[in-house]
Design a protein around this motif. Structure first.
Motif, PDB file in Angstrom:
ATOM      1  N   THR A  32      76.646 -13.200  15.565  1.00  0.00           N
ATOM      2  CA  THR A  32      77.397 -14.141  16.936  1.00  0.00           C
ATOM      3  C   THR A  32      78.130 -12.906  17.667  1.00  0.00           C
ATOM      4  OG1 THR A  32      79.189 -13.394  15.121  1.00  0.00           O
ATOM      5  CG2 THR A  32      78.273 -15.299  15.060  1.00  0.00           C
ATOM      6  N   MET A  33      78.478 -11.482  17.008  1.00  0.00           N
ATOM      7  CA  MET A  33      78.280 -10.773  18.211  1.00  0.00           C
ATOM      8  C   MET A  33      77.328  -9.969  18.785  1.00  0.00           C
ATOM      9  SD  MET A  33      81.119  -7.434  16.007  1.00  0.00           S
ATOM     10  CE  MET A  33      81.569  -6.787  17.648  1.00  0.00           C
ATOM     11  N   LEU A  34      76.302 -10.273  18.264  1.00  0.00           N
ATOM     12  CA  LEU A  34      75.703  -9.623  19.559  1.00  0.00           C
ATOM     13  C   LEU A  34      74.926 -11.460  20.301  1.00  0.00           C
ATOM     14  CD1 LEU A  34      73.105  -8.331  20.263  1.00  0.00           C
ATOM     15  CD2 LEU A  34      71.418  -9.262  19.152  1.00  0.00           C
ATOM     16  N   LEU A  35      75.125 -11.698  20.037  1.00  0.00           N
ATOM     17  CA  LEU A  35      75.288 -13.518  20.782  1.00  0.00           C
ATOM     18  C   LEU A  35      76.567 -13.294  22.035  1.00  0.00           C
ATOM     19  CD1 LEU A  35      74.183 -16.477  18.890  1.00  0.00           C
ATOM     20  CD2 LEU A  35      73.138 -15.518  20.073  1.00  0.00           C
ATOM     21  N   SER A  36      78.003 -12.809  22.078  1.00  0.00           N
ATOM     22  CA  SER A  36      78.962 -12.836  22.313  1.00  0.00           C
ATOM     23  C   SER A  36      78.051 -11.610  23.288  1.00  0.00           C
ATOM     24  CB  SER A  36      80.186 -12.703  21.731  1.00  0.00           C
ATOM     25  OG  SER A  36      79.977 -11.591  21.564  1.00  0.00           O
ATOM     26  N   ALA A  37      77.921 -10.933  22.921  1.00  0.00           N
ATOM     27  CA  ALA A  37      78.099  -9.134  23.891  1.00  0.00           C
ATOM     28  C   ALA A  37      76.602  -9.625  25.075  1.00  0.00           C
ATOM     29  CB  ALA A  37      77.563  -8.436  23.292  1.00  0.00           C
ATOM     30  N   LEU A  38      75.686 -10.519  24.499  1.00  0.00           N
ATOM     31  CA  LEU A  38      74.864 -10.789  25.444  1.00  0.00           C
ATOM     32  C   LEU A  38      74.817 -11.659  26.527  1.00  0.00           C
ATOM     33  CD1 LEU A  38      71.265 -10.838  23.128  1.00  0.00           C
ATOM     34  CD2 LEU A  38      71.779  -9.421  24.589  1.00  0.00           C
ATOM     35  N   ASP A  39      75.951 -12.213  26.274  1.00  0.00           N
ATOM     36  CA  ASP A  39      75.705 -13.505  27.167  1.00  0.00           C
ATOM     37  C   ASP A  39      77.271 -13.004  28.336  1.00  0.00           C
ATOM     38  OD1 ASP A  39      75.541 -16.370  27.198  1.00  0.00           O
ATOM     39  OD2 ASP A  39      75.471 -14.976  25.389  1.00  0.00           O
ATOM     40  N   GLY A 157      75.517  -1.521  23.379  1.00  0.00           N
ATOM     41  CA  GLY A 157      74.776  -0.898  23.822  1.00  0.00           C
ATOM     42  C   GLY A 157      73.062  -1.836  23.131  1.00  0.00           C
ATOM     43  N   LEU A 158      72.767  -2.011  22.520  1.00  0.00           N
ATOM     44  CA  LEU A 158      72.364  -2.875  22.261  1.00  0.00           C
ATOM     45  C   LEU A 158      71.684  -4.234  23.824  1.00  0.00           C
ATOM     46  CD1 LEU A 158      69.489  -3.689  21.252  1.00  0.00           C
ATOM     47  CD2 LEU A 158      70.653  -4.849  19.513  1.00  0.00           C
ATOM     48  N   ALA A 159      73.007  -5.107  23.430  1.00  0.00           N
ATOM     49  CA  ALA A 159      72.653  -6.050  24.426  1.00  0.00           C
ATOM     50  C   ALA A 159      73.162  -5.803  25.938  1.00  0.00           C
ATOM     51  CB  ALA A 159      74.889  -6.552  23.978  1.00  0.00           C
ATOM     52  N   ALA A 160      74.287  -4.856  25.942  1.00  0.00           N
ATOM     53  CA  ALA A 160      73.978  -4.146  27.237  1.00  0.00           C
ATOM     54  C   ALA A 160      72.011  -4.042  27.866  1.00  0.00           C
ATOM     55  CB  ALA A 160      74.719  -2.821  27.368  1.00  0.00           C
ATOM     56  N   VAL A 161      71.532  -3.456  27.192  1.00  0.00           N
ATOM     57  CA  VAL A 161      69.972  -3.375  27.466  1.00  0.00           C
ATOM     58  C   VAL A 161      69.314  -4.498  27.061  1.00  0.00           C
ATOM     59  CG1 VAL A 161      68.031  -1.980  27.347  1.00  0.00           C
ATOM     60  CG2 VAL A 161      70.471  -0.711  26.675  1.00  0.00           C
ATOM     61  N   ALA A 162      69.454  -5.337  26.386  1.00  0.00           N
ATOM     62  CA  ALA A 162      69.039  -6.392  25.463  1.00  0.00           C
ATOM     63  C   ALA A 162      68.944  -7.952  27.096  1.00  0.00           C
ATOM     64  CB  ALA A 162      68.611  -6.394  24.120  1.00  0.00           C
ATOM     65  N   GLY A 163      70.508  -7.943  27.464  1.00  0.00           N
ATOM     66  CA  GLY A 163      70.159  -9.131  27.775  1.00  0.00           C
ATOM     67  C   GLY A 163      69.614  -8.487  29.595  1.00  0.00           C
ATOM     68  N   PRO A 164      69.730  -8.154  29.945  1.00  0.00           N
ATOM     69  CA  PRO A 164      68.658  -8.212  31.429  1.00  0.00           C
ATOM     70  C   PRO A 164      67.344  -8.498  30.891  1.00  0.00           C
ATOM     71  CG  PRO A 164      70.365  -6.796  31.708  1.00  0.00           C
ATOM     72  CD  PRO A 164      70.198  -7.249  30.192  1.00  0.00           C
ATOM     73  N   LEU A 165      66.332  -7.702  30.042  1.00  0.00           N
ATOM     74  CA  LEU A 165      65.434  -8.134  29.792  1.00  0.00           C
ATOM     75  C   LEU A 165      65.690  -9.768  29.522  1.00  0.00           C
ATOM     76  CD1 LEU A 165      64.681  -5.637  28.289  1.00  0.00           C
ATOM     77  CD2 LEU A 165      63.765  -5.137  30.231  1.00  0.00           C
ATOM     78  N   THR A 174      59.724 -19.764  31.113  1.00  0.00           N
ATOM     79  CA  THR A 174      60.977 -21.571  30.702  1.00  0.00           C
ATOM     80  C   THR A 174      61.249 -21.802  32.046  1.00  0.00           C
ATOM     81  OG1 THR A 174      62.335 -20.060  29.524  1.00  0.00           O
ATOM     82  CG2 THR A 174      59.800 -20.705  28.192  1.00  0.00           C
ATOM     83  N   THR A 175      62.625 -21.296  32.218  1.00  0.00           N
ATOM     84  CA  THR A 175      64.086 -22.145  32.698  1.00  0.00           C
ATOM     85  C   THR A 175      64.818 -20.959  32.379  1.00  0.00           C
ATOM     86  OG1 THR A 175      65.324 -23.312  33.765  1.00  0.00           O
ATOM     87  CG2 THR A 175      64.615 -23.676  31.708  1.00  0.00           C
ATOM     88  N   TRP A 176      65.970 -20.767  33.845  1.00  0.00           N
ATOM     89  CA  TRP A 176      67.129 -20.341  33.799  1.00  0.00           C
ATOM     90  C   TRP A 176      68.172 -20.762  31.906  1.00  0.00           C
ATOM     91  CZ3 TRP A 176      71.764 -22.698  34.979  1.00  0.00           C
ATOM     92  CH2 TRP A 176      71.350 -23.642  35.191  1.00  0.00           C
ATOM     93  N   ARG A 177      67.750 -21.776  32.289  1.00  0.00           N
ATOM     94  CA  ARG A 177      69.004 -22.533  31.366  1.00  0.00           C
ATOM     95  C   ARG A 177      68.630 -22.695  30.304  1.00  0.00           C
ATOM     96  NH1 ARG A 177      71.177 -26.758  34.391  1.00  0.00           N
ATOM     97  NH2 ARG A 177      70.332 -27.130  36.196  1.00  0.00           N
ATOM     98  N   TRP A 178      66.716 -21.879  29.251  1.00  0.00           N
ATOM     99  CA  TRP A 178      67.807 -21.363  28.005  1.00  0.00           C
ATOM    100  C   TRP A 178      67.792 -20.052  27.665  1.00  0.00           C
ATOM    101  CZ3 TRP A 178      66.125 -23.954  23.648  1.00  0.00           C
ATOM    102  CH2 TRP A 178      65.861 -24.357  23.703  1.00  0.00           C
ATOM    103  N   ALA A 179      68.532 -19.354  28.630  1.00  0.00           N
ATOM    104  CA  ALA A 179      69.079 -18.352  28.376  1.00  0.00           C
ATOM    105  C   ALA A 179      70.718 -18.151  27.704  1.00  0.00           C
ATOM    106  CB  ALA A 179      69.397 -17.491  30.365  1.00  0.00           C
TER     107      ALA A 179
END
Length: 515
Positions: A32-39, A157-165, A174-179
């Protein structure tokens, strides 16, 4: 349930054992922390496609701003409510709001809908960031908590890099909606695990929630973030709109302080600011993370694209050494802190490494091997891993258990504010220097008819060699001196770390589980 009644894990030397199913609980909190940071970052590479499909170019910045604004406002509210009424239901509520917001965002049909649903998503995401850390404080004594807090800090830190990728890959395949929809299966699974595994007592608040303080805090934060978002881009820094927003930020902040001083149960108690552990740790976080990590993460990918000619995906991948360094030192220091019961030495070491890493990055030239750039980024990440969660641990250790949510959320709140303001300042200085340099190149005809605002990595790669070299030099000469100027500012954090009071980590029992 007492410490003697749990039998799921081997005993530590203090006699404490982890509660049943703790591995599942910890995995759910990490997800849950990863998901919230990724977004916060996943939309950055998907934005061009989103605004093109929804015809909302003029509102593009709000897709990110709405999430960050709602999350920042929600942090102290969740922290205080957790202390007043308990954290289990609050965490499940935040997770439900986040999943609902993610689903609605994926179904958005126009920009106003998208922005509103992103704010809803951020309201849940801010709660997940704060309550997850507070739940660990409820389940694990401070002495053993360090080994679990380290990986949680590295998640940012992981989310900051993995999010844009991840956002770019999803948009391309696919489609941006799956982000946004990608949060649904993971969020639902985390909800199910948390519902059945997390057992914490429910409290009944005996005082009225600080509604006026929350409203004033929301006004002050909104105005401040609008200043940082609009200043120098939508509006000139000296425009009436920006000046009025600055005045509103100041007025709301003063009124907030007055209300908090008089409130029986303040949202952010002013007395915590007088605690030297809290005040110094919070200042270090604002300086080290706001001016260190976020400034580098925000502008190094662009530098790598413009100077080295890498694609957006490749430039993101080149930040992986920083994340690796962060995770390595965060996990290692967490185990060592748990073993020796001391955190100050790790904070001092990290605050010595961070300005050194930023200084090394400021010495780059257009001919520096990219392997050396990755090495410098790894050094910066290593310093971050020594600092981030050890500061949170120090703050939690300095206050009684019934205030752990309030002080954790307050520490994260000020860190988020510092990061927002710090990145805005660095961005304004960098953009001003770069605009002047590119206008000179355009005046000399080096840009081939393109304006400074429209220059892209693709255009740079298409320029003749002499013109391309001129633009590359402009980027390097604009950004790297800004990094050099940050070094003495970040070094203030090292001085503060030396004066950070040390309180030996306690071996108190965790909160009894609900029967």
């Amino acid at each position: 349930m007492t410490a003697e009644s749990v039998v799921d894990e081997p005993r530590e030397r203090t006699g404490f054992t982890l509660p049943p199913h703790f591995g599942w609980i910890y995995a759910a909190l990490m997800v849950t922390m990863l998901l919230s940071a990724l977004d916060q970052t996943i939309v950055s590479t998907a934005l061009p496609t989103i605004v093109g499909e929804l015809e909302g170019l003029s509102h593009m910045a709000w897709v990110t701003t709405a999430y960050i604004l709602a999350a920042t406002i929600g942090m102290p509210i969740y922290g205080k409510l957790g202390d007043l009424i308990g954290r289990r239901k609050l965490f499940l509520t935040a997770l439900a709001i986040f999943v609902l917001g993610s689903a609605l965002t994926g179904f958005a049909q126009d920009m106003p809908q998208l922005i509103v649903f992103r704010a809803l998503q951020g309201l849940g995401g801010g709660g997940l960031m704060i309550v997850s850390q507070a739940i660990i404080a409820d389940l694990v004594p401070v002495r053993q908590r360090a080994k679990f807090m380290g990986p949680m800090g590295a998640v940012f830190g992981l989310a900051a890099v993995a999010g844009p990728l991840l956002g770019g890959w999803i948009t391309d395949h696919t489609t941006w909606r799956w982000a946004f929809w990608i949060n649904l299966p993971l969020g639902v699974a985390a909800f199910a695990v948390s519902y059945y595994a997390i057992k914490l007592p429910h409290r009944k608040a005996t005082v009225r929630f600080d509604y006026l303080g929350a409203a004033l805090m929301a006004v002050a934060v909104t105005a401040l973030i609008l200043v940082c978002t609009w200043g120098g881009s939508e509006y000139d820094w000296t425009s009436p709109t920006i000046l009025w927003l600055i005045a509103l930020t100041a007025a709301a902040s003063v009124l907030f302080a007055v209300v908090e001083h008089r409130s029986k149960e303040p949202l952010i108690p002013l007395r915590v600011l007088r605690n030297p552990v809290f005040s110094i740790a919070t200042l270090i976080g604002m300086i080290a993370i706001g001016l260190g990590m976020f400034a580098v993460i925000s502008y190094m990918p662009t530098y790598l694209q413009m100077v080295y000619g890498y694609s957006a995906t490749e430039s993101g991948l080149l930040l992986i050494p920083m994340v690796a360094g962060m995770m390595l030192t965060a996990i290692a220091s967490g185990h060592l802190v748990g073993r020796i019961g001391r955190y100050k030495g790790f904070v001092i070491a990290g605050m010595a490494v961070i300005p050194a890493g930023v200084w090394l990055l400021s010495t780059l030239t257009v001919s520096t091997p990219v392997a050396l750039v990755c090495l410098y980024l790894a050094a910066l990440g290593a310093g971050m891993g020594l600092v981030m969660q050890n500061l949170v641990l120090a703050v939690q250790n300095a206050f009684p258990r019934n205030e752990v949510g309030t002080v954790t959320s307050s520490n994260n709140f000020f860190r988020e504010i510092g990061a927002t303001v710090g990145v805005a300042i660095v961005g304004a200085v960098f953009a001003g220097r770069l605009t002047d340099a590119l206008e000179g190149a355009a005046g000399a005809g080096a840009l081939g008819g393109a304006g400074p605002e429209s220059i892209t990595p693709a255009i740079v790669r298409s320029l003749p060699e002499a013109a391309r070299d001129q633009v590359i030099d402009a980027y390097a000469d604009s950004l790297l001196p800004v990094f050099a100027a940050l070094v003495p500012v970040i070094a203030i954090g090292l001085v503060l770390a030396v004066f950070l009071p040390h309180r030996r980590l306690q071996d108190e029992e965790p909160v009894p589980a609900r029967r």
